[in-house]
Design a protein around this motif. Structure first.
Motif, PDB file in Angstrom:
ATOM      1  N   GLN A 103     -14.959 -52.036  48.325  1.00 53.34           N
ATOM      2  CA  GLN A 103     -13.991 -52.449  49.326  1.00 53.34           C
ATOM      3  C   GLN A 103     -12.893 -51.389  49.429  1.00 53.34           C
ATOM      4  O   GLN A 103     -12.529 -50.746  48.438  1.00 53.34           O
ATOM      5  CB  GLN A 103     -13.359 -53.786  48.946  1.00 53.34           C
ATOM      6  CG  GLN A 103     -14.331 -54.962  48.955  1.00 53.34           C
ATOM      7  CD  GLN A 103     -14.727 -55.354  50.360  1.00 53.34           C
ATOM      8  OE1 GLN A 103     -13.871 -55.596  51.213  1.00 53.34           O
ATOM      9  NE2 GLN A 103     -16.019 -55.410  50.610  1.00 53.34           N
ATOM     10  N   VAL A 104     -12.357 -51.219  50.637  1.00 54.13           N
ATOM     11  CA  VAL A 104     -11.286 -50.254  50.867  1.00 54.13           C
ATOM     12  C   VAL A 104     -10.047 -51.026  51.320  1.00 54.13           C
ATOM     13  O   VAL A 104     -10.124 -51.850  52.238  1.00 54.13           O
ATOM     14  CB  VAL A 104     -11.691 -49.214  51.935  1.00 54.13           C
ATOM     15  CG1 VAL A 104     -10.528 -48.272  52.232  1.00 54.13           C
ATOM     16  CG2 VAL A 104     -12.904 -48.425  51.445  1.00 54.13           C
ATOM     17  N   SER A 105      -8.885 -50.722  50.674  1.00 51.53           N
ATOM     18  CA  SER A 105      -7.650 -51.451  51.026  1.00 51.53           C
ATOM     19  C   SER A 105      -6.460 -50.534  51.238  1.00 51.53           C
ATOM     20  O   SER A 105      -5.327 -50.997  51.383  1.00 51.53           O
ATOM     21  CB  SER A 105      -7.316 -52.459  49.910  1.00 51.53           C
ATOM     22  OG  SER A 105      -7.144 -51.783  48.667  1.00 51.53           O
ATOM     23  N   TYR A 106      -6.703 -49.245  51.262  1.00 47.46           N
ATOM     24  CA  TYR A 106      -5.605 -48.301  51.280  1.00 47.46           C
ATOM     25  C   TYR A 106      -5.591 -47.420  52.526  1.00 47.46           C
ATOM     26  O   TYR A 106      -4.850 -46.456  52.591  1.00 47.46           O
ATOM     27  CB  TYR A 106      -5.669 -47.398  50.039  1.00 47.46           C
ATOM     28  CG  TYR A 106      -7.047 -46.824  49.774  1.00 47.46           C
ATOM     29  CD1 TYR A 106      -7.453 -45.658  50.418  1.00 47.46           C
ATOM     30  CD2 TYR A 106      -7.913 -47.457  48.890  1.00 47.46           C
ATOM     31  CE1 TYR A 106      -8.709 -45.140  50.171  1.00 47.46           C
ATOM     32  CE2 TYR A 106      -9.168 -46.945  48.643  1.00 47.46           C
ATOM     33  CZ  TYR A 106      -9.580 -45.779  49.285  1.00 47.46           C
ATOM     34  OH  TYR A 106     -10.823 -45.281  49.054  1.00 47.46           O
ATOM     35  N   GLU A 112     -10.315 -52.080  57.250  1.00 48.23           N
ATOM     36  CA  GLU A 112     -10.932 -53.265  57.837  1.00 48.23           C
ATOM     37  C   GLU A 112     -12.306 -52.938  58.433  1.00 48.23           C
ATOM     38  O   GLU A 112     -13.284 -53.658  58.228  1.00 48.23           O
ATOM     39  CB  GLU A 112     -10.012 -53.844  58.901  1.00 48.23           C
ATOM     40  CG  GLU A 112     -10.553 -55.119  59.533  1.00 48.23           C
ATOM     41  CD  GLU A 112      -9.604 -55.681  60.576  1.00 48.23           C
ATOM     42  OE1 GLU A 112     -10.005 -56.651  61.261  1.00 48.23           O
ATOM     43  OE2 GLU A 112      -8.482 -55.153  60.720  1.00 48.23           O
ATOM     44  N   ALA A 113     -12.389 -51.803  59.168  1.00 48.10           N
ATOM     45  CA  ALA A 113     -13.658 -51.393  59.781  1.00 48.10           C
ATOM     46  C   ALA A 113     -14.703 -51.072  58.711  1.00 48.10           C
ATOM     47  O   ALA A 113     -15.878 -51.450  58.822  1.00 48.10           O
ATOM     48  CB  ALA A 113     -13.434 -50.183  60.687  1.00 48.10           C
ATOM     49  N   PHE A 114     -14.245 -50.382  57.644  1.00 43.16           N
ATOM     50  CA  PHE A 114     -15.166 -50.015  56.567  1.00 43.16           C
ATOM     51  C   PHE A 114     -15.700 -51.253  55.860  1.00 43.16           C
ATOM     52  O   PHE A 114     -16.898 -51.387  55.603  1.00 43.16           O
ATOM     53  CB  PHE A 114     -14.439 -49.101  55.570  1.00 43.16           C
ATOM     54  CG  PHE A 114     -15.322 -48.573  54.469  1.00 43.16           C
ATOM     55  CD1 PHE A 114     -16.071 -47.421  54.647  1.00 43.16           C
ATOM     56  CD2 PHE A 114     -15.407 -49.241  53.248  1.00 43.16           C
ATOM     57  CE1 PHE A 114     -16.873 -46.934  53.624  1.00 43.16           C
ATOM     58  CE2 PHE A 114     -16.217 -48.769  52.237  1.00 43.16           C
ATOM     59  CZ  PHE A 114     -16.949 -47.612  52.420  1.00 43.16           C
ATOM     60  N   ASN A 115     -14.794 -52.165  55.564  1.00 40.98           N
ATOM     61  CA  ASN A 115     -15.209 -53.384  54.863  1.00 40.98           C
ATOM     62  C   ASN A 115     -16.143 -54.236  55.730  1.00 40.98           C
ATOM     63  O   ASN A 115     -17.081 -54.852  55.222  1.00 40.98           O
ATOM     64  CB  ASN A 115     -13.976 -54.196  54.448  1.00 40.98           C
ATOM     65  CG  ASN A 115     -13.138 -53.470  53.406  1.00 40.98           C
ATOM     66  OD1 ASN A 115     -13.641 -52.608  52.686  1.00 40.98           O
ATOM     67  ND2 ASN A 115     -11.857 -53.808  53.328  1.00 40.98           N
ATOM     68  N   THR A 116     -15.886 -54.275  57.040  1.00 44.58           N
ATOM     69  CA  THR A 116     -16.780 -55.003  57.965  1.00 44.58           C
ATOM     70  C   THR A 116     -18.171 -54.357  57.970  1.00 44.58           C
ATOM     71  O   THR A 116     -19.201 -55.050  57.943  1.00 44.58           O
ATOM     72  CB  THR A 116     -16.195 -55.007  59.381  1.00 44.58           C
ATOM     73  OG1 THR A 116     -14.914 -55.646  59.367  1.00 44.58           O
ATOM     74  CG2 THR A 116     -17.125 -55.746  60.339  1.00 44.58           C
TER      75      THR A 116
END
Length: 425
Positions: A103-106, A112-116
């Motif tokens: 997951q990416v949060s930074y 958001e696009a990466f996690n989707t």
């Protein structure tokens, strides 16, 4: 003088900002109070150059380029971005290896696009895995089905041969022996050239019909019904030939046909066969002689001595007549006491003479308490000149037979008195 120093510093700053080092003025002309400021601007030029090189590498995705100096404050955010991109690259590699827990949060909106995307990839992987399992299961079923189908074809009576159109090779035979395991009778495959004289026809088959049924016979008087059709065998054009041994079927059909065409008591032909052969003779305009025979006194023999004696009487009559004619002549029983002879290559006169001789021999039997006798008539069927139909021919030859019967009645009266009071039914 102050304006000159400021002008030199301004031009230098402009060259630093717009990255035109060739146009920067020399700083050696600065006066002492301004030289320190010029030296600071030289440091700024170095930092800006590092920042430009660093940002260019990052913009191109080059994460292994030359790093700026540690004291360069202008590259602090770029360094953070560099670290984030390095970590994101590692995460992407983990995802590529199948780890969808990343997951990416930074990185704000990108996170958001990466996690989707990761969630979608995880869902898609689950779908693909399910599809793969379904395909593998189906493949296993198909493989088992094919193995079962092949095994069944090997066990079948049918002989299945598939021939490559181009090479003319037998690419499959369900009776073939594979390795050391004997799958079927060796004679079907190893000796197929000896067993199938018509194998060349199978190997070099050329027919545009989608399906063709034909019959063939081998050297051992075995009969085969062959069904041939084109197909694609392992991406090559081929013909499939399915051979069914129908020898027993043909023998049974021949037996039933013979039974249908023959009289059960005498073994000679019956009315069905007689009518079929006569229609053929008339249709093809053949020349033959037809003899019409009526067995005299049969009803009286049956009534007075029983049907068993009547059968013996019929058999003696048939045996006597057959002695005077060829095995190729057609002798048929068309009724209880009615018989016909179809004679080829003989004149009406010779036919009458032979029938007269047979009649006299039959009348000569004296070992029974009843009179023996038959009456006959003869007619010539004229081939191309014949205009009568079968009914008219029978009517005419029947009339000729009755003339003979009237004469025989007089003869019977003169025979032994009391043996038979009313001869000539």
């Amino acid at each position: 003088m102050e304006d000159k120093n400021c002008q030199i510093l301004f031009e230098y700053l402009k060259s630093i900002v717009y990255d035109t080092p060739d146009e920067k003025p020399g700083l050696e002309g600065l006066e002492s109070p301004y030289k320190r400021l010029g030296q600071g601007m030289e440091v700024l030029e170095r930092w800006l150059e590092e920042m430009r090189t660093y940002s260019t590498d990052l913009s191109k995705g080059n994460l292994s380029g030359t790093l700026p100096s540690e004291e360069n404050p202008l590259c602090m955010n770029l360094k953070n971005l560099h670290a984030s991109l390095n970590h994101l690259t590692w995460q992407a590699k983990q995802v590529a290896a199948g780890d969808y827990s990343q997951q990416v949060s930074y990185l704000g909106e990108f996170s958001e696009a990466f996690n989707t995307m990761i969630a979608q990839l995880k869902e898609r992987e689950a779908q693909l895995k399910a599809e793969k399992e379904a395909v593998e299961k189906q493949a296993d079923i198909l493989h088992s089905y094919n193995e079962l189908l092949l095994e069944l074809t090997r066990k079948q009576r049918e002989w299945i041969i598939i021939v490559d159109v181009e090479s003319k090779d037998i690419v499959y035979c369900n009776k073939r022996v594979v390795g050391y395991e004997e799958i079927a009778d060796k004679e079907f495959c190893i000796n197929c050239r000896n067993r199938l004289p018509f194998l060349e026809k199978i190997l070099y088959w050329e027919d545009r019909e989608q399906i063709h049924a034909w019959e063939a016979c081998d050297g051992n008087r075995r009969y085969y019904r062959v069904t041939t059709f084109p197909l694609e065998w392992k991406k090559r054009k081929a013909y499939a030939h399915i051979l069914m041994d129908v020898t027993d079927e043909k023998l049974e059909a021949r037996y039933l046909k013979d039974k249908a065409y023959h009289d059960g008591l005498t073994g000679i032909y019956n009315r069905m066969y007689f009518e079929e052969i006569m229609h053929k003779i008339l249709q093809e305009k053949e020349q033959v002689v037809l003899g019409y025979l009526d067995l005299d006194c049969l009803k009286t023999v049956n009534d007075q001595y029983g049907h068993g004696e009547g059968d013996d009487y019929i058999l003696r009559f048939v045996s006597t007549v057959k002695k005077y004619f060829r095995t190729t002549d057609i002798f048929a029983r068309i009724g209880g006491d009615e018989f016909c002879l179809i004679l080829n290559n003989i004149s009406s006169k010779v036919a009458e003479e032979k029938l007269d001789s047979a009649m006299r021999e039959f009348q000569g039997f004296r070992d029974k308490k009843y009179i023996h006798g038959f009456s006959f008539g003869v007619t010539k069927i004229q081939g191309k000149d014949e205009t009568r139909d079968l009914a008219e021919i029978i009517k005419e030859v029947d009339a000729a037979m009755y003339q003979c019967k009237r004469k025989n009645k007089e003869l019977y009266k003169r025979q032994q008195e009391g043996i038979y009071e009313n001869p000539g039914d």
